[in-house]
Write a protein that holds these residues in place. Structure first.
Motif, PDB file in Angstrom:
ATOM      1  N   ASP A   1      -7.798   9.999  -2.725  1.00  0.00           N
ATOM      2  CA  ASP A   1      -7.486   8.585  -2.603  1.00  0.00           C
ATOM      3  C   ASP A   1      -8.573   7.772  -3.290  1.00  0.00           C
ATOM      4  O   ASP A   1      -9.527   8.283  -3.850  1.00  0.00           O
ATOM      5  CB  ASP A   1      -7.315   8.193  -1.131  1.00  0.00           C
TER       6      ASP A   1
ATOM      7  N   LYS B   1      -1.738   8.204   1.218  1.00  0.00           N
ATOM      8  CA  LYS B   1      -3.158   8.348   0.928  1.00  0.00           C
ATOM      9  C   LYS B   1      -3.981   7.300   1.670  1.00  0.00           C
ATOM     10  O   LYS B   1      -5.131   7.544   2.040  1.00  0.00           O
ATOM     11  CB  LYS B   1      -3.409   8.239  -0.575  1.00  0.00           C
ATOM     12  N   HIS B   2      -3.416   6.123   1.829  1.00  0.00           N
ATOM     13  CA  HIS B   2      -4.047   5.094   2.645  1.00  0.00           C
ATOM     14  C   HIS B   2      -3.049   4.633   3.705  1.00  0.00           C
ATOM     15  O   HIS B   2      -1.854   4.486   3.418  1.00  0.00           O
ATOM     16  CB  HIS B   2      -4.474   3.894   1.794  1.00  0.00           C
TER      17      HIS B   2
ATOM     18  N   SER C   1      -8.231   5.956   5.329  1.00  0.00           N
ATOM     19  CA  SER C   1      -8.034   6.997   4.321  1.00  0.00           C
ATOM     20  C   SER C   1      -7.296   8.161   4.973  1.00  0.00           C
ATOM     21  O   SER C   1      -7.812   8.773   5.922  1.00  0.00           O
ATOM     22  CB  SER C   1      -9.383   7.453   3.765  1.00  0.00           C
TER      23      SER C   1
ATOM     24  N   THR D   1       0.825  -1.206   0.000  1.00  0.00           N
ATOM     25  CA  THR D   1       0.000   0.000   0.000  1.00  0.00           C
ATOM     26  C   THR D   1       0.859   1.256   0.000  1.00  0.00           C
ATOM     27  O   THR D   1       0.571   2.229  -0.710  1.00  0.00           O
ATOM     28  CB  THR D   1      -0.935   0.007   1.221  1.00  0.00           C
TER      29      THR D   1
ATOM     30  N   ARG E   1       2.316   1.867  -3.416  1.00  0.00           N
ATOM     31  CA  ARG E   1       1.339   2.308  -4.411  1.00  0.00           C
ATOM     32  C   ARG E   1       0.737   3.670  -4.089  1.00  0.00           C
ATOM     33  O   ARG E   1       0.567   4.518  -4.967  1.00  0.00           O
ATOM     34  CB  ARG E   1       0.220   1.263  -4.508  1.00  0.00           C
ATOM     35  N   ASP E   2       0.397   3.905  -2.822  1.00  0.00           N
ATOM     36  CA  ASP E   2      -0.399   5.074  -2.445  1.00  0.00           C
ATOM     37  C   ASP E   2       0.317   6.094  -1.575  1.00  0.00           C
ATOM     38  O   ASP E   2      -0.247   7.160  -1.301  1.00  0.00           O
ATOM     39  CB  ASP E   2      -1.663   4.631  -1.694  1.00  0.00           C
TER      40      ASP E   2
END
Length: 440
Positions: free
Chosen positions: A352, A75-76, A205, A68, A71-72
């Motif tokens: 997100d 954001k998460h 989030s 996660t 990738r993010d």
């Protein structure tokens, strides 16, 4: 028992600490400590964690956290379920800024599979919740001085473990003047092992979490994010456990009626305004002994399309007046035309995945009023929101059939771009349609 701690007020001077002071945790006499082993049991007599078992495998939470983060980014945020259901020891409580910062810290460690090392958290990640450097390090110190209680099995019996969170942190002497100093910290072995061996997690989030304004609502949000997509998303708690999980001060609001109106109902209202789920506490599920409430059940339900659209629009609105709208019963039902008309400076980060889904739900709601065919809208699903080469943003949609993508592009793209621009105040003004590959 954890070592004794000296309470420090936010106004106390920090000049008594040495330059770049690294503050280690040294167990005091009689502090036996406990850690979580790979099977989720408790291991006694570990002191500072030197007797941790060798790590020959890791749980799913560590794998999800690493993927996660890659990738993010922030954001998460991934947080082990065991940490979600923990609470501060000895009747203490963490402030809202400290709780939010701890979630960012945990997620950063997850990017490295919760390795035992000194981590560096950029200040810009938490700057929105801490306007001054001194307040940032006050929150870190608060986390360092705290222990968490984790309830779990130990030799076939329900047991209570107290885990120190941080083993050290760095606090520069000139923190008020220097803005470039990042946050350096290290978790204890026991706390890292709790995250590393976990098999269940909450996917928070980041943009939604930072908008929560109370400690009670933040904990309820974390619990809901861990449960609302489960097959059985209800949680039954006795009142004392509920008080601890929500971070209610020890001895406060002893009467359940006052506890409910001052903490639970307000927390549920704020969470329902900002989260992708709704939380309820049904009267008929309360367990009573005489007139006394002994247990309550919290039900978590994913929002439907219209509710998801309303939630997205509320997040886009200014936080000014959000409490008033919530108390007036308007926080979860803003009109489509109520989206803000001007972008803040600088431009906000990309939404997100939860916000992308909510944006498309809001867009479908508006497009259905503009005679865009319902079957076409239902055949489109969200891939994400991306930056374009021109520096603008676009919503990327996947079409179930090539004909859908072609029809949407030829006949409805202009309408969709207008609706997206209106909903996001110009932040997202383009749309792209990708046809799903057939035969796969």
């Amino acid at each position: 028992m954890p070592p004794s701690r000296r309470k420090t007020s936010s106004s106390e001077s920090v000049r008594d600490e040495p330059l770049a002071a690294i503050v280690p945790y040294v167990p005091s006499a009689g502090d036996s400590g406990v850690v979580i082993d790979l099977e989720g049991s408790l291991v006694e007599g570990s002191g500072g964690g030197e007797n941790l078992p060798a790590l020959d495998r890791m749980g799913q939470t560590a794998r999800v956290a690493s993927a996660t983060f890659e990738r993010d980014g922030y954001k998460h945020l991934i947080k082990a379920a065991e940490a979600v259901y923990s609470y501060p020891a000895n009747g203490s409580r963490l402030s809202l800024p400290a709780q939010k910062m701890l979630n960012f810290m945990i997620h950063l460690a997850g990017s490295q599979n919760f390795a035992n090392k000194l981590y560096r958290l950029p200040k810009k990640v938490v700057r929105g919740n801490h306007k001054g450097n001194e307040r940032i390090f006050d929150a870190v110190k608060e986390i360092y001085e705290s222990s968490l209680v984790v309830i779990g099995p130990f030799r076939g019996r329900r047991s209570r473990a107290e885990l120190r969170i941080l083993s050290s942190y760095v606090r520069p002497e000139d923190e008020v003047e220097i803005d470039s100093t990042d946050i350096h910290f290290q978790f204890t072995d026991a706390f890292l092992e709790l995250q590393r061996s976990s098999q269940l997690w909450a996917r928070l989030s980041g943009p939604a979490m930072v908008k929560v304004t109370s400690t009670y609502a933040l904990k309820l949000y974390e619990i809901g994010m861990q449960r609302y997509q489960m097959d059985h998303p209800s949680l039954t708690l006795d009142i004392e456990t509920l008080r601890k999980l929500l971070n209610v001060p020890e001895g406060a609001y002893k009467d359940f009626g006052i506890l409910r109106t001052r903490t639970i109902d307000r927390a549920m209202a704020e969470v329902n305004q900002l989260a992708p789920f709704r939380v309820e506490m049904p009267e008929e599920k309360m367990k009573r002994k005489g007139r006394k409430i002994e247990e309550v059940t919290l039900d978590f339900h994913a929002k439907d399309e219209d509710e998801a659209a309303d939630t997205f629009l509320e997040r886009e609105r200014s936080s000014t007046g959000r409490k008033t709208r919530r108390e007036a019963g308007e926080g979860t039902k803003p009109a489509l035309a109520a989206a803000p008309r001007s972008l803040p400076e600088p431009a906000p980060p990309l939404p997100d995945a939860d916000d992308a889904e909510a944006l498309w739900a809001a867009a479908r709601h508006a497009l259905s009023q503009k005679q865009v065919p319902g079957p076409l809208l239902r055949d489109l699903s969200v891939i994400g929101i991306e930056e374009t080469a021109r520096g603008t943003r676009k919503l990327v949609l996947r079409a179930g059939h090539a004909a859908t993508a072609e029809t949407a592009r030829r006949s409805h793209e202009a309408t969709m771009r207008t609706v997206l621009s209106s909903l996001t105040s110009g932040s997202i003004s383009e749309v792209e349609f990708q046809a799903a590959r057939q035969g796969r």
